[in-house]
Design an enzyme around this catalytic site. Structure first.
Site, PDB file in Angstrom:
ATOM      1  N   GLY A  88       0.835  -1.187   0.000  1.00  0.00           N
ATOM      2  CA  GLY A  88       0.000   0.000   0.000  1.00  0.00           C
ATOM      3  C   GLY A  88       0.872   1.239   0.000  1.00  0.00           C
ATOM      4  N   GLN A 145       2.580  10.034   1.535  1.00  0.00           N
ATOM      5  CA  GLN A 145       3.911   9.413   1.556  1.00  0.00           C
ATOM      6  C   GLN A 145       4.763   9.827   0.365  1.00  0.00           C
ATOM      7  OE1 GLN A 145       2.326   5.214   2.329  1.00  0.00           O
ATOM      8  NE2 GLN A 145       4.300   5.214   3.369  1.00  0.00           N
ATOM      9  N   CYS A 165       6.247   0.030   7.172  1.00  0.00           N
ATOM     10  CA  CYS A 165       5.793   1.211   6.441  1.00  0.00           C
ATOM     11  C   CYS A 165       6.957   1.738   5.620  1.00  0.00           C
ATOM     12  CB  CYS A 165       5.322   2.269   7.438  1.00  0.00           C
ATOM     13  SG  CYS A 165       4.718   3.777   6.663  1.00  0.00           S
ATOM     14  N   LEU A 166       6.698   2.072   4.353  1.00  0.00           N
ATOM     15  CA  LEU A 166       7.776   2.570   3.489  1.00  0.00           C
ATOM     16  C   LEU A 166       8.360   3.877   4.029  1.00  0.00           C
ATOM     17  CD1 LEU A 166       6.364   1.819  -0.074  1.00  0.00           C
ATOM     18  CD2 LEU A 166       7.992   0.479   1.263  1.00  0.00           C
ATOM     19  N   HIS A 169      -4.231   0.864   7.684  1.00  0.00           N
ATOM     20  CA  HIS A 169      -2.899   1.471   7.752  1.00  0.00           C
ATOM     21  C   HIS A 169      -2.809   2.665   6.792  1.00  0.00           C
ATOM     22  CE1 HIS A 169       1.684   1.137   7.954  1.00  0.00           C
ATOM     23  NE2 HIS A 169       1.477   1.940   6.914  1.00  0.00           N
ATOM     24  N   GLU A 170      -3.254   2.444   5.548  1.00  0.00           N
ATOM     25  CA  GLU A 170      -3.158   3.520   4.553  1.00  0.00           C
ATOM     26  C   GLU A 170      -4.113   4.660   4.896  1.00  0.00           C
ATOM     27  OE1 GLU A 170      -0.665   3.425   2.739  1.00  0.00           O
ATOM     28  OE2 GLU A 170      -0.247   1.319   3.142  1.00  0.00           O
ATOM     29  N   HIS A 211      -2.665   7.138   7.222  1.00  0.00           N
ATOM     30  CA  HIS A 211      -1.739   8.111   6.622  1.00  0.00           C
ATOM     31  C   HIS A 211      -2.483   9.385   6.207  1.00  0.00           C
ATOM     32  CE1 HIS A 211       2.153   6.172   6.497  1.00  0.00           C
ATOM     33  NE2 HIS A 211       1.668   5.075   5.942  1.00  0.00           N
TER      34      HIS A 211
HETATM   35 NI    NI Z   1       2.680   3.282   5.825  1.00  0.00          NI
END
Ligand code: NI
Length: 181
Positions: free
Chosen positions: A49, A54, A104-105, A146-147, A150
């Site tokens: 995701g 991000q 998480c990226l 999770h997304e 953000h």
């Molecule tokens: Ni993330």
């Protein structure tokens, strides 16, 4: 298409509540290009995701994909085809909570145990603006939450009940979850 630079924890964009994406903006070449680039960026970094903040774009927009060859697929047996999620909302279904190790990226190398709703009802627009309603459970539901976080400037660390399970990916692969499960 191009791979975008991913904002890392500490960048203010990750702590900003993102703006709803108006329909006319969504149809613009600029946003359609952004969506393509987000998909390419997610794939490039082996993510499941990626949210617009991000990649330094403060819009209520994310992409997700849980392929059947994802290492996480086996956990819940649910795949998620490539999905573009615009202006999402979700409602928990029931009160069952699941715990899973998330990464998480924007927080490279680290993972931690996070509680999430097991089942959610979701409502969002696709990249064509059409309204989509669905019910998600298992890993795709975890990714969605999770997304979604953000978009509200929330990182998974904020959701952890304890930091004892925090681990570098390599150590996690080697020693497993430190809560013994
Ligand atoms: Ni993330």
């Amino acid at each position: 298409m191009s791979v975008l630079k991913v904002a890392r924890m500490g960048h203010p964009v990750l702590r900003t509540v993102a703006d709803p994406l108006p329909d006319e903006m969504l149809q613009s070449a600029e946003i359609q290009q952004l969506i393509d680039n987000m998909v390419e960026t997610m794939v490039e970094y082996d993510g499941v995701g990626l949210a617009a903040p991000q990649v330094h774009e403060s819009w209520r927009l994310f992409v997700m994909e849980v392929p059947s060859d994802s290492p996480r697929y086996g956990e819940t047996g649910a795949v998620q085809p490539l999905t573009v999620v615009v202006n999402p909302e979700y409602t928990p279904q029931g009160d069952q909570i699941v715990y899973s190790m998330e990464g998480c990226l924007s927080i490279p190398e680290i993972m931690g145990l996070v509680p999430r709703h097991e089942r959610i009802k979701v409502r969002y627009q696709g990249r064509d603006g059409k309204l989509v309603e669905a019910e998600l459970s298992g890993f795709p539901a975890i990714v969605f939450q999770h997304e979604y976080d953000h978009l509200d400037g929330i990182l998974y660390l904020d959701r952890m009940e304890s930091f004892e399970t925090l681990a570098y990916r390599r150590e996690y692969e080697r020693y497993g979850r430190l809560d013994g499960e």
